[in-house]
Design a protein around this motif. Structure first.
Motif, PDB file in Angstrom:
ATOM      1  N   UNK A   1       0.823  -1.210   0.000  1.00 31.41           N
ATOM      2  CA  UNK A   1       0.000   0.000   0.000  1.00 31.41           C
ATOM      3  C   UNK A   1       0.856   1.258   0.000  1.00 31.41           C
ATOM      4  N   UNK A   2       1.905   1.277   0.829  1.00 35.63           N
ATOM      5  CA  UNK A   2       2.745   2.467   0.917  1.00 35.63           C
ATOM      6  C   UNK A   2       3.561   2.676  -0.352  1.00 35.63           C
ATOM      7  N   UNK A   3       4.092   1.595  -0.935  1.00 38.94           N
ATOM      8  CA  UNK A   3       4.854   1.726  -2.189  1.00 38.94           C
ATOM      9  C   UNK A   3       3.943   2.264  -3.282  1.00 38.94           C
ATOM     10  N   UNK A   4       2.729   1.687  -3.368  1.00 44.30           N
ATOM     11  CA  UNK A   4       1.788   2.138  -4.400  1.00 44.30           C
ATOM     12  C   UNK A   4       1.447   3.618  -4.210  1.00 44.30           C
ATOM     13  N   UNK A   5       1.288   4.015  -2.956  1.00 41.56           N
ATOM     14  CA  UNK A   5       0.904   5.396  -2.670  1.00 41.56           C
ATOM     15  C   UNK A   5       2.075   6.372  -2.874  1.00 41.56           C
ATOM     16  N   UNK A   6       3.200   6.111  -2.229  1.00 35.69           N
ATOM     17  CA  UNK A   6       4.303   7.082  -2.239  1.00 35.69           C
ATOM     18  C   UNK A   6       5.053   7.092  -3.574  1.00 35.69           C
ATOM     19  N   UNK A   7       5.320   5.910  -4.124  1.00 37.23           N
ATOM     20  CA  UNK A   7       6.007   5.878  -5.430  1.00 37.23           C
ATOM     21  C   UNK A   7       5.087   6.426  -6.513  1.00 37.23           C
TER      22      UNK A   7
ATOM     23  N   UNK B   1       0.261   2.039 -13.699  1.00 33.96           N
ATOM     24  CA  UNK B   1      -0.162   0.968 -12.794  1.00 33.96           C
ATOM     25  C   UNK B   1       1.084   0.439 -12.090  1.00 33.96           C
ATOM     26  N   UNK B   2       1.002   0.313 -10.772  1.00 33.64           N
ATOM     27  CA  UNK B   2       2.165  -0.124  -9.982  1.00 33.64           C
ATOM     28  C   UNK B   2       1.865  -1.486  -9.362  1.00 33.64           C
ATOM     29  N   UNK B   3       2.710  -2.466  -9.676  1.00 33.09           N
ATOM     30  CA  UNK B   3       2.609  -3.796  -9.092  1.00 33.09           C
ATOM     31  C   UNK B   3       3.829  -4.044  -8.211  1.00 33.09           C
ATOM     32  N   UNK B   4       3.610  -4.626  -7.044  1.00 26.13           N
ATOM     33  CA  UNK B   4       4.708  -4.907  -6.101  1.00 26.13           C
ATOM     34  C   UNK B   4       4.843  -6.416  -5.941  1.00 26.13           C
ATOM     35  N   UNK B   5       6.039  -6.919  -6.172  1.00 26.30           N
ATOM     36  CA  UNK B   5       6.317  -8.354  -6.043  1.00 26.30           C
ATOM     37  C   UNK B   5       7.451  -8.536  -5.041  1.00 26.30           C
ATOM     38  N   UNK B   6       7.127  -9.107  -3.879  1.00 27.66           N
ATOM     39  CA  UNK B   6       8.139  -9.355  -2.842  1.00 27.66           C
ATOM     40  C   UNK B   6       8.153 -10.845  -2.528  1.00 27.66           C
ATOM     41  N   UNK B   7       9.328 -11.438  -2.598  1.00 27.16           N
ATOM     42  CA  UNK B   7       9.443 -12.873  -2.334  1.00 27.16           C
ATOM     43  C   UNK B   7      10.497 -13.129  -1.262  1.00 27.16           C
TER      44      UNK B   7
END
Length: 549
Positions: free
Chosen positions: A522-528, A541-547
């Motif tokens: 949520x924060x990455x999508x908002x701030x970035x 469109x911002x997608x975040x992939x963390x593994x």
């Protein structure tokens, strides 16, 4: 005496997607089930059909689906509907069912519930009956349907014109129309598309003279003739002029070729089959190449040829390309792009003016004549944009109909008749559009469409990072990948700052033995996203992939 409801699930305030429902007490009769072509704003959507949840919820009460003629706007949704209501009985004339059967078989749908009807032969359903009447349209075997009820007849015209020169398969039975009118018509549902055009449509729908001029002017040049595949009347006009020359015809596409050959065998088209050549002759300079579009993708086949993807034919500066089909609302931008691309190839272009050469839809005098023959108590303009419906209302007023007896409704608004009298019940039925994308079953949804719009406008940004499963420390990244957003090599500093912001957010949300992934996303999508907008005024469109590894 009966309680009658008339409403539309599609076809009002729009072109296409026609589906009209008449309920007589507990019996449901459905007239047409069409699609609407997706316009340039419907990204990736192949076609649009009405939401038919009401039919699924009441399928046990449906007596049948009655198709007026074999055009997409009247029957393009049937394949999708039969997947949900496989036992639905579908009624249509011989030619209409010929086209429908092929489409259903291609989709792997059974055809045993298709019931062939003959014009002027009544179908009985208890206290009610349905009586098809031959009408003139651009495809053979077109009919309108009279639904006889205890309170009077309800007549749905579908699409029609009056033209006494038409041959048997296209001829209107004026005598039957007058007979129905004398029996008493409670409500007439009549098409509206050309209601604002003065006079009769005939003879303005005839194109033989123009086709003859094109063949003569471009003698010994290859001519590519683009037409909708079910527009048989215009194909017949072309064949009538070709037969007077020494030209041969080459038909592109197995579906179109099969339809034309079958139509010749069934006497719907009059043409010498020996004048139809094979694809080996497609490069000859003295041929007419007939090209049709797929039912849900206007201009798809001609676009493939323009782009050089067709393995049989390419367009060059010696060709003449003729567009003999109307351009539907919403498709003007695509059509203009096609014309520009053909012009860039150096080919000659001929388009049939929509103002001078009309399709076979009822103009104002056609509508007046239909009202005069039917003499309805109530009049319901259908099949067209709202402005067309209003123009149709004005036509009815000119021939003496009372304004309070003219029904101007939108999809889902119910006209209720009790004992033959129209009541203002304010009842509505839930309606919507179903967006169809390829072979995907069901609606792709508005959210998918909005995502596609965002991707097409601003592109996509993917933020990736890898964490240690045990310590939760960042092992790699965050790294930012973009597609369709910015040219990375010229915006290294922008990417680096976005990676720094992402890393700071990740580090702040790593706790001992625990990572709040949702908060990170949520924060990455908002701030970035805010950073990119401040710097570029674009919202990718911002997608975040963390593994974790």
């Amino acid at each position: 005496m009966s309680k009658i409801k008339i409403f539309s699930l599609g076809g009002l305030n729009e072109i296409g997607k026609n589906m009209y429902v008449v309920e007589v007490d507990q019996d449901i009769f459905v007239f047409d089930a069409g699609l609407k072509y997706a316009d340039d704003n419907n990204l990736g959507v192949d076609y649009i059909i009405p939401n038919y949840d009401y039919l699924k919820e009441n399928k046990e009460r449906i007596k049948g689906l009655f198709i007026t003629h074999g055009h997409d706007q009247q029957m393009g949704a049937i394949s999708d509907i039969l997947l949900d209501i496989p036992n639905l009985k579908v009624y249509g004339t011989t030619f209409t069912l010929e086209i429908l059967k092929e489409e259903l078989q291609e989709d792997g749908i059974q055809t045993e519930h298709l019931i062939e009807i003959k014009p002027h032969k009544k179908l009985n359903f208890g206290n009610n009956s349905v009586f098809p009447i031959s009408l003139t349209h651009g495809v053979p075997d077109a009919v309108g349907y009279v639904l006889y009820t205890p309170d009077g007849a309800i007549f749905y015209t579908g699409n029609f014109v009056f033209d006494p020169t038409m041959s048997d398969f296209y001829k209107t039975d004026v005598g039957k129309l007058a007979y129905v009118g004398k029996q008493g018509v409670l409500c007439l549902l009549s098409e509206s598309m050309y209601a604002d055009k003065k006079g009769f449509t005939s003879p303005n729908h005839r194109t033989s003279a123009l086709i003859r001029e094109i063949l003569y002017k471009h003698n010994n040049e290859r001519i590519l003739f683009n037409v909708f595949q079910a527009q048989l009347n215009r194909i017949q006009e072309l064949f009538n002029e070709v037969i007077k020359t020494n030209r041969r015809v080459v038909i592109m596409g197995k579906r179109l070729e099969a339809l034309i050959l079958r139509s010749i065998d069934m006497k719907y088209i009059d043409f010498d089959k020996t004048r139809i050549g094979s694809l080996k002759e497609v490069e000859d300079k003295n041929v007419v190449v007939l090209i049709s579009d797929e039912r849900e993708k206007p201009f798809s086949n001609i676009k493939r040829i323009i782009r050089g993807y067709d393995k049989f034919i390419k367009i060059d500066e010696h060709d003449t390309v003729v567009f003999a089909s109307p351009v539907y609302d919403g498709m003007e931008k695509s059509f203009t792009k096609v014309l520009d691309d053909i012009a860039a190839l150096g080919a000659n272009l001929v388009t049939f003016s929509n103002k001078k050469y009309l399709s076979l839809h009822a103009s104002s005098e056609d509508l007046m004549l239909m009202i005069d023959l039917m003499k309805p108590t109530y009049y319901f303009p259908v099949n067209g944009e709202y402005r067309n419906q209003v123009a149709n209302k004005d036509v009815a007023l000119q021939v003496g109909m009372k304004e309070e007896n003219i029904i101007l409704n939108l999809n889902g608004q119910v006209a209720t008749f009790i004992n033959g009298k129209l009541l203002d019940t304010k009842e509505t039925i839930k309606t919507d559009e179903v967006l169809i994308d390829g072979k995907t079953p069901g609606d792709i949804g508005e959210l998918v469409l909005k995502d596609r719009e965002m991707l097409s406008d601003n592109g996509i940004v993917i933020v990736t990072a890898t964490l240690d499963r045990m310590t939760k420390k960042v092992l790699a990244g965050p790294e930012i990948l973009t597609r369709g957003f910015i040219y990375v090599k010229e915006n290294i500093d922008l990417i680096k700052e976005a990676e720094r912001i992402s890393n700071e957010i990740i580090e702040n949300n790593i706790k001992p033995h625990y990572v709040d992934f949702n908060k990170i996303k949520m924060e990455v999508r908002d701030k970035v996203g805010k950073y990119f907008y401040d710097e570029t005024e674009c919202k990718p469109m911002i997608l975040i992939v963390i593994q974790e590894v």
